[in-house]
Design a protein around this motif. Structure first.
Motif, PDB file in Angstrom:
ATOM      1  N   ILE A   3       0.952  -1.161  -0.075  1.00 47.66           N
ATOM      2  CA  ILE A   3       0.039   0.009   0.131  1.00 47.66           C
ATOM      3  C   ILE A   3       0.789   1.374  -0.218  1.00 47.66           C
ATOM      4  O   ILE A   3       0.818   2.104  -0.963  1.00 47.66           O
ATOM      5  N   GLU A   4       1.630   1.300   0.891  1.00 49.90           N
ATOM      6  CA  GLU A   4       2.550   2.727   1.193  1.00 49.90           C
ATOM      7  C   GLU A   4       3.498   2.355   2.177  1.00 49.90           C
ATOM      8  O   GLU A   4       3.457   1.406   3.051  1.00 49.90           O
ATOM      9  N   GLY A   5       4.664   3.207   2.426  1.00 53.17           N
ATOM     10  CA  GLY A   5       5.561   3.144   3.322  1.00 53.17           C
ATOM     11  C   GLY A   5       6.142   4.376   3.751  1.00 53.17           C
ATOM     12  O   GLY A   5       6.045   5.549   3.152  1.00 53.17           O
ATOM     13  N   ILE A   6       6.916   4.437   4.970  1.00 54.46           N
ATOM     14  CA  ILE A   6       7.493   5.619   5.310  1.00 54.46           C
ATOM     15  C   ILE A   6       8.710   5.364   5.804  1.00 54.46           C
ATOM     16  O   ILE A   6       8.887   3.886   5.910  1.00 54.46           O
ATOM     17  N   THR A   7       9.649   6.334   5.499  1.00 51.05           N
ATOM     18  CA  THR A   7      11.269   5.954   5.775  1.00 51.05           C
ATOM     19  C   THR A   7      11.772   7.423   6.142  1.00 51.05           C
ATOM     20  O   THR A   7      11.468   8.533   5.944  1.00 51.05           O
ATOM     21  N   ARG A   8      12.834   7.116   7.058  1.00 51.29           N
ATOM     22  CA  ARG A   8      13.678   8.356   7.446  1.00 51.29           C
ATOM     23  C   ARG A   8      14.960   7.947   7.807  1.00 51.29           C
ATOM     24  O   ARG A   8      15.077   6.863   8.244  1.00 51.29           O
ATOM     25  N   THR A   9      15.820   8.645   7.693  1.00 47.92           N
ATOM     26  CA  THR A   9      17.396   8.436   7.916  1.00 47.92           C
ATOM     27  C   THR A   9      18.113   9.199   9.072  1.00 47.92           C
ATOM     28  O   THR A   9      17.948  10.656   8.843  1.00 47.92           O
ATOM     29  N   GLU A  10      18.167   8.825   9.972  1.00 46.09           N
ATOM     30  CA  GLU A  10      19.149   9.440  11.197  1.00 46.09           C
ATOM     31  C   GLU A  10      20.679   9.134  10.848  1.00 46.09           C
ATOM     32  O   GLU A  10      21.142   8.028  10.817  1.00 46.09           O
ATOM     33  N   LYS A  11      21.325  10.136  10.097  1.00 48.22           N
ATOM     34  CA  LYS A  11      22.611  10.058   9.537  1.00 48.22           C
ATOM     35  C   LYS A  11      23.748   9.430  10.365  1.00 48.22           C
ATOM     36  O   LYS A  11      24.651   8.959   9.831  1.00 48.22           O
ATOM     37  N   ASP A  12      23.743   9.218  11.595  1.00 49.91           N
ATOM     38  CA  ASP A  12      24.679   8.724  12.416  1.00 49.91           C
ATOM     39  C   ASP A  12      24.111   7.510  13.057  1.00 49.91           C
ATOM     40  O   ASP A  12      24.959   6.791  13.751  1.00 49.91           O
ATOM     41  N   LYS A  13      22.852   6.803  12.744  1.00 48.00           N
ATOM     42  CA  LYS A  13      22.564   5.699  13.087  1.00 48.00           C
ATOM     43  C   LYS A  13      22.141   4.720  11.905  1.00 48.00           C
ATOM     44  O   LYS A  13      22.694   3.720  11.944  1.00 48.00           O
ATOM     45  N   GLY A  14      21.239   4.952  11.153  1.00 48.35           N
ATOM     46  CA  GLY A  14      20.704   4.054   9.955  1.00 48.35           C
ATOM     47  C   GLY A  14      19.401   4.576   9.607  1.00 48.35           C
ATOM     48  O   GLY A  14      18.774   5.860   9.818  1.00 48.35           O
ATOM     49  N   THR A  15      18.722   3.888   8.606  1.00 48.75           N
ATOM     50  CA  THR A  15      17.506   4.111   8.092  1.00 48.75           C
ATOM     51  C   THR A  15      16.439   3.151   8.347  1.00 48.75           C
ATOM     52  O   THR A  15      16.669   1.950   8.441  1.00 48.75           O
ATOM     53  N   VAL A  16      15.254   3.710   8.923  1.00 53.57           N
ATOM     54  CA  VAL A  16      14.212   2.837   9.518  1.00 53.57           C
ATOM     55  C   VAL A  16      13.093   2.832   8.354  1.00 53.57           C
ATOM     56  O   VAL A  16      12.884   3.861   7.568  1.00 53.57           O
ATOM     57  N   TYR A  17      12.345   1.746   8.172  1.00 47.02           N
ATOM     58  CA  TYR A  17      11.419   1.604   7.005  1.00 47.02           C
ATOM     59  C   TYR A  17      10.251   0.877   7.630  1.00 47.02           C
ATOM     60  O   TYR A  17      10.226   0.147   8.267  1.00 47.02           O
ATOM     61  N   GLU A  18       9.192   1.396   7.414  1.00 43.10           N
ATOM     62  CA  GLU A  18       7.800   0.956   7.821  1.00 43.10           C
ATOM     63  C   GLU A  18       6.885   0.809   6.825  1.00 43.10           C
ATOM     64  O   GLU A  18       6.659   1.779   5.871  1.00 43.10           O
ATOM     65  N   LEU A  19       6.463  -0.534   6.371  1.00 47.78           N
ATOM     66  CA  LEU A  19       5.771  -0.731   5.217  1.00 47.78           C
ATOM     67  C   LEU A  19       4.707  -1.427   5.464  1.00 47.78           C
ATOM     68  O   LEU A  19       4.322  -2.406   6.317  1.00 47.78           O
ATOM     69  N   THR A  20       3.467  -1.095   4.717  1.00 43.93           N
ATOM     70  CA  THR A  20       1.940  -1.462   5.085  1.00 43.93           C
ATOM     71  C   THR A  20       1.558  -2.355   3.841  1.00 43.93           C
ATOM     72  O   THR A  20       1.820  -1.819   2.627  1.00 43.93           O
ATOM     73  N   PHE A  21       1.050  -3.575   4.064  1.00 42.76           N
ATOM     74  CA  PHE A  21       0.603  -4.208   3.117  1.00 42.76           C
ATOM     75  C   PHE A  21      -0.938  -4.952   3.190  1.00 42.76           C
ATOM     76  O   PHE A  21      -1.241  -4.576   4.389  1.00 42.76           O
ATOM     77  N   LYS A  22      -1.690  -5.219   2.312  1.00 43.76           N
ATOM     78  CA  LYS A  22      -2.999  -5.531   2.443  1.00 43.76           C
ATOM     79  C   LYS A  22      -2.924  -7.029   3.019  1.00 43.76           C
ATOM     80  O   LYS A  22      -2.050  -7.927   2.815  1.00 43.76           O
ATOM     81  N   GLY A  23      -3.876  -7.083   4.208  1.00 45.67           N
ATOM     82  CA  GLY A  23      -3.764  -8.354   5.002  1.00 45.67           C
ATOM     83  C   GLY A  23      -4.861  -9.513   4.314  1.00 45.67           C
ATOM     84  O   GLY A  23      -5.188  -9.437   3.049  1.00 45.67           O
ATOM     85  N   ASP A  24      -4.982 -10.524   4.819  1.00 50.43           N
ATOM     86  CA  ASP A  24      -5.942 -11.590   4.572  1.00 50.43           C
ATOM     87  C   ASP A  24      -7.206 -11.011   4.282  1.00 50.43           C
ATOM     88  O   ASP A  24      -8.025 -11.407   3.421  1.00 50.43           O
ATOM     89  N   GLN A  25      -7.935 -10.277   5.194  1.00 54.95           N
ATOM     90  CA  GLN A  25      -9.067  -9.824   5.206  1.00 54.95           C
ATOM     91  C   GLN A  25      -9.360  -8.544   4.736  1.00 54.95           C
ATOM     92  O   GLN A  25      -7.956  -7.735   4.595  1.00 54.95           O
ATOM     93  N   SER A  26     -10.435  -7.993   4.340  1.00 53.11           N
ATOM     94  CA  SER A  26     -10.666  -6.587   3.852  1.00 53.11           C
ATOM     95  C   SER A  26     -10.331  -5.391   4.662  1.00 53.11           C
ATOM     96  O   SER A  26      -9.603  -4.407   4.198  1.00 53.11           O
ATOM     97  N   ARG A  27     -10.299  -5.631   6.079  1.00 53.19           N
ATOM     98  CA  ARG A  27      -9.761  -4.619   6.945  1.00 53.19           C
ATOM     99  C   ARG A  27      -8.675  -4.982   7.931  1.00 53.19           C
ATOM    100  O   ARG A  27      -8.519  -4.609   8.873  1.00 53.19           O
ATOM    101  N   GLU A  28      -7.939  -5.850   6.994  1.00 51.22           N
ATOM    102  CA  GLU A  28      -6.731  -6.427   7.897  1.00 51.22           C
ATOM    103  C   GLU A  28      -5.505  -5.955   7.292  1.00 51.22           C
ATOM    104  O   GLU A  28      -5.369  -6.012   5.825  1.00 51.22           O
TER     105      GLU A  28
END
Length: 565
Positions: free
Chosen positions: A241-266
């Motif tokens: 569906i979509e994701g968000i990301t940001r980089t802390e230049k002295d630590k690393g990069t974090v990614y949060e990704l969202t996918f459709k689940g098994d059910q319509s609202r999951e």
């Protein structure tokens, strides 16, 4: 033979005589020695106040001090030394206990990192594409592996992944970027870059492709201990569906990704972390939003016509598409209250919508006061709150984003909305202005990311109450949202701030009241100037007369096409 035995007997007698002589000599020396027992002790230990020379010799014979006074001094010195040794032993025992505790904690941490690596990369994939532990044997390889695990864990522990970090001000916040399969939405764009990145740069495209591939591999890998009813759905890029990301230049990069689940609202949500090295899977969880209700709170004073437009979008998105929304309207004053109540009642009759509350306050308008009253008026448990204004347009996808980026006691969501420019300036004149739905296009010439605004926010009611709510002493326009935002930044909650492609601020003429304090009036005027048009469009308007004069001068100088050779 006899001769040999005689020689042996003579030698034995000689040795025996030598031993007897030595014994007699030693006995004579011990008997005739003039030193007493005290003198022997005085050579063994130094006396109080005497300097010790080389070989243990004291600075004098000291025969006169071999009495009781000397014995008391030795005993006092021995007692003092014994006490010092006891204190030193106690200190060493404490240090040993602390080292054992630290060693145990580090062992557990390294074990957790190793388990995460094995689950996330199928045995710990190395930066070069191989697997950790392969291609290297012996203590050296094991030590390198342990060092890598320690580095990865230290980077993850320092990064703002599991919980928020106390920040001094809003300027210290590192914003997120949001992305889909085709676009990246960014804040730090300057004057020459667009609010969306398309086409995406090659390095960014390769980076996000690797992240998506790692996430899909994790989702499609069977997990140990999956019970009955566990689906065997095969996830593909179309489920992203979509994701968000940001980089802390002295630590690393974090990614949060969202996918459709098994059910319509999951949904399925994965958190990945790149500590400037191999990717680490931090979380793989199933998120069910079927029963997550959102209480949308709108403070209002007059503007009944704007409220009718707001309810038109509310009907389509919140009632027909989502269906898990409650609307709370906090109205200030009595003027136009009947029109607002009539709009709500008509909506209730036409589409059978009962989930709304109208609160009236007979006092001066204060946005912070209205939102605070609306949040505290809810009595149905810990509901998810969305603070909204009447000139905001949002989509059903945004409501899901609001649910997915908030967690009670953990996270609050501060979306960056796309603010629309003046349509009259964008499209030329009123005759060519398209419908509102067609104006909601994220482009450089149609609007901008409102990264200086913090009024639209999603948080659970419990977090809002615990943080202390709004400063209700702030009257009129502006200031209350920044105050609340700073409160969250100063807490341990994780503040998620990223562009939201489903949240728009519709343009309207802004009036800055004369009774506002100087600071609020200045903020209001700055916001008014930025909402009219882009930098280039405003420049064209400002220099319009010069441009027209230049065109007028150029017309007579145009060469005749017939005279060209």
């Amino acid at each position: 033979m006899l001769r040999r035995g005689l020689l042996a007997w003579v030698s034995r007698v000689g040795v025996l005589l030598v031993l007897v002589c030595c014994s007699l000599s030693l006995l004579y020396v011990m008997t005739c020695s003039p030193h007493s027992e005290d003198n022997l002790v005085s050579h063994a230990l130094p006396r109080p106040g005497m300097g010790v020379g080389v070989g243990g010799a004291a600075g004098g014979t000291g025969a006169a001090q071999s009495g009781p006074t000397g014995r008391n001094g030795y005993q006092a010195m021995l007692a003092e030394r014994e006490e010092q040794h006891k204190l030193h032993i106690t200190s060493l025992k404490k240090q040993i206990a602390q080292l054992k505790e630290a060693l145990q904690e580090r062992s557990e941490q390294l074990k957790g990192v190793q388990d995460s690596l094995e689950r996330g990369t199928g045995g710990g994939q190395s930066p070069g594409g191989g697997f950790l532990g392969e291609g290297g044997q012996g203590p050296g390889a094991d030590r390198s592996h342990a060092d890598l695990q320690e580095f990865l864990h230290s980077q993850l522990g320092r990064a703002e992944v599991h919980q928020g970090t106390r920040l001094p001000s809003e300027y210290a916040m590192v914003p997120f970027e949001s992305f889909t399969l085709q676009r990246v939405y960014q804040l730090e764009m300057g004057l020459t870059r667009h609010p969306e990145e398309k086409p995406v740069r090659k390095d960014r495209r390769d980076e996000l492709s690797e992240v998506l591939e790692t996430a899909l591999q994790s989702l499609n890998t069977p997990r140990n201990g999956a019970g009955k009813g566990h689906t065997t759905k095969v996830y593909s890029p179309s489920d992203f569906i979509e994701g968000i990301t940001r980089t802390e230049k002295d630590k690393g990069t974090v990614y949060e990704l969202t996918f459709k689940g098994d059910q319509s609202r999951e949904f399925r949500k994965l958190v990945l972390f790149r500590p400037f090295g191999p990717l680490m899977k931090v979380k793989n969880e199933r998120v069910d939003t079927a029963n997550v209700r959102i209480n949308i709170i709108v403070p209002l004073s007059q503007r009944a016509d704007k409220f009718r437009h707001f309810m038109h979008n509310f009907r389509e998105v919140c009632v027909r598409q989502d269906g898990r929304v409650h609307l709370t309207v906090v109205y200030f004053g009595k003027d136009q209250i009947n029109e607002v109540r009539s709009t709500l009642e008509n909506t209730s009759r036409e589409i059978n919508f009962k989930n709304f509350t109208l609160l009236q306050l007979n006092e001066e308008f204060s946005r912070g006061r209205g939102l605070d009253v609306g949040a505290r008026a809810w009595k149905g448990g810990n509901v998810l709150l969305f603070f909204c204004d009447v000139d905001i347009y949002f989509t059903a996808d945004f409501l899901n984003t609001c649910r997915l980026n908030t967690q009670p006691g953990k996270k609050v969501f501060y979306p960056v909305l796309f603010s629309q420019y003046n349509p009259t300036l964008i499209y030329g004149n009123h005759d060519h202005i398209p419908p509102v739905e067609q104006q909601l296009v994220i482009k450089k010439d149609t609007g901008f990311w409102r990264d200086f605004g913090f009024g639209m926010t999603c948080q659970y009611r419990s977090d809002f109450i615990n943080i202390g709510g709004f400063d209700v002493d702030i009257k009129g326009w502006g200031g209350e949202d920044v105050h609340l935002y700073r409160k969250y930044l100063h807490s341990n909650l994780l503040v998620v701030r990223s562009p939201s492609r489903g949240l728009f601020h519709l343009w309207h003429e802004k009036r800055c009241a004369d009774e506002l304090p100087p600071e609020q009036y200045r903020m209001c005027m700055q916001s008014k100037a930025m909402n009219e048009a882009s930098h280039g469009q405003l420049g064209m308007l400002f220099f319009r007369h010069e441009i027209e004069a230049h065109l007028h001068k150029q017309k007579p100088q145009r060469p005749n096409p017939a005279k060209k050779t």
